[in-house]
Design a protein around this motif. Structure first.
Motif, short mmCIF file in Angstrom:
data_model
loop_
_atom_site.label_atom_id
_atom_site.label_comp_id
_atom_site.label_asym_id
_atom_site.label_seq_id
_atom_site.Cartn_x
_atom_site.Cartn_y
_atom_site.Cartn_z
N ARG A 54 -3.53 53.21 40.13
CA ARG A 54 -3.71 52.52 39.65
C ARG A 54 -3.48 50.63 39.78
N LYS A 55 -4.01 50.33 40.50
CA LYS A 55 -3.40 48.67 40.35
C LYS A 55 -4.22 48.18 38.94
N VAL A 56 -3.79 48.21 37.51
CA VAL A 56 -4.35 48.01 36.97
C VAL A 56 -3.24 47.09 35.68
N VAL A 57 -4.42 45.96 35.22
CA VAL A 57 -3.75 44.79 33.99
C VAL A 57 -4.77 45.55 32.60
N ALA A 58 -3.76 45.21 31.84
CA ALA A 58 -4.61 45.97 30.54
C ALA A 58 -4.46 44.62 29.73
N ALA A 59 -5.28 43.55 28.81
CA ALA A 59 -4.58 42.73 28.66
C ALA A 59 -5.69 43.15 26.32
N PHE A 60 -4.15 43.10 25.29
CA PHE A 60 -4.57 43.52 24.38
C PHE A 60 -4.42 42.19 23.36
N ILE A 61 -5.83 41.76 23.24
CA ILE A 61 -5.73 40.70 21.42
C ILE A 61 -5.29 41.33 20.10
N VAL B 43 -4.08 33.93 22.74
CA VAL B 43 -5.19 34.46 23.00
C VAL B 43 -5.12 35.14 21.88
N ALA B 44 -5.60 34.51 20.35
CA ALA B 44 -5.60 35.08 18.93
C ALA B 44 -7.33 35.67 18.94
N SER B 45 -7.58 35.76 19.39
CA SER B 45 -9.57 36.16 19.46
C SER B 45 -10.11 36.11 20.63
N VAL B 46 -11.12 37.61 20.37
CA VAL B 46 -12.26 37.24 21.12
C VAL B 46 -12.76 35.73 22.24
N ALA B 47 -13.43 35.13 19.92
CA ALA B 47 -13.57 33.25 20.63
C ALA B 47 -12.91 33.16 21.12
N ALA B 48 -11.51 32.32 21.15
CA ALA B 48 -11.07 31.80 21.83
C ALA B 48 -10.57 32.17 23.40
N LEU B 49 -11.21 33.52 23.97
CA LEU B 49 -10.51 33.71 25.27
C LEU B 49 -11.31 32.89 26.37
N ARG C 164 9.65 48.93 22.50
CA ARG C 164 9.62 47.31 21.37
C ARG C 164 8.23 47.64 21.26
N VAL C 165 8.23 47.04 19.89
CA VAL C 165 7.01 46.76 18.79
C VAL C 165 6.29 45.07 19.26
N LEU C 166 5.41 45.18 19.62
CA LEU C 166 4.98 43.82 19.79
C LEU C 166 3.42 43.47 18.25
N ALA C 167 3.84 41.92 18.07
CA ALA C 167 2.40 41.82 16.96
C ALA C 167 1.65 40.95 17.24
N ALA C 168 2.05 40.17 18.76
CA ALA C 168 1.33 39.00 19.16
C ALA C 168 0.45 39.74 20.63
#
Length: 124
Positions: A114-121, A46-52, A27-31
């Motif tokens: 490993r117990k990992v979570v990855a978040a992508f902005i 979350v659309a930007s690091v500033a909004a995090l 699947r291609v994700l764009a958000a």
């Protein structure tokens, strides 16, 4: 030479990521989104690091990771100190990197169990 395709023993694999999109499995994700080896949450608001904000990390931290990988887009951008503190005060490590590096790191850590979570902005 014989080549064997290795099938991961976890559900979600990052196949590609850059500053505009990512491919999880097929699947291609764009958000913006986040994932763990057994969970994928699309449309992370979350659309930007500033909004995090620390509140935006709550769904990630609910998955009880040992480490959070934060992909900040095409380039590495550090979030506000309160965001880092939200993880560190709970004993959860946080690593900030560009999206391609976060994808590579996620796949390595997930393959190690490993117990990992990855978040992508990703920009809107």
């Amino acid at each position: 030479m014989f080549l064997n395709q290795e099938i991961p023993d976890y559900q979600y694999v990052l196949r590609a990521a850059d500053g505009r999109s990512a491919r999880v499995n097929d699947r291609v994700l764009a958000a913006s989104f986040f994932l763990a080896p057994s969970a994928l949450v699309e449309d992370w608001p979350v659309a930007s690091v500033a909004a995090l904000s620390p509140a935006a990390l709550e769904p990630l931290l609910a998955l009880e990771p040992d480490v959070v990988l934060l992909g900040t887009g095409a380039t590495q951008v550090f979030p506000p100190p309160a965001v880092l503190a939200a993880c560190l005060t709970r004993g959860v490590g946080i690593e900030v990197m560009d999206n391609p590096a976060a994808a590579r790191t996620y796949n390595v850590l997930a393959s190690e169990g490993r117990k990992v979570v990855a978040a992508f902005i990703l920009p809107d």
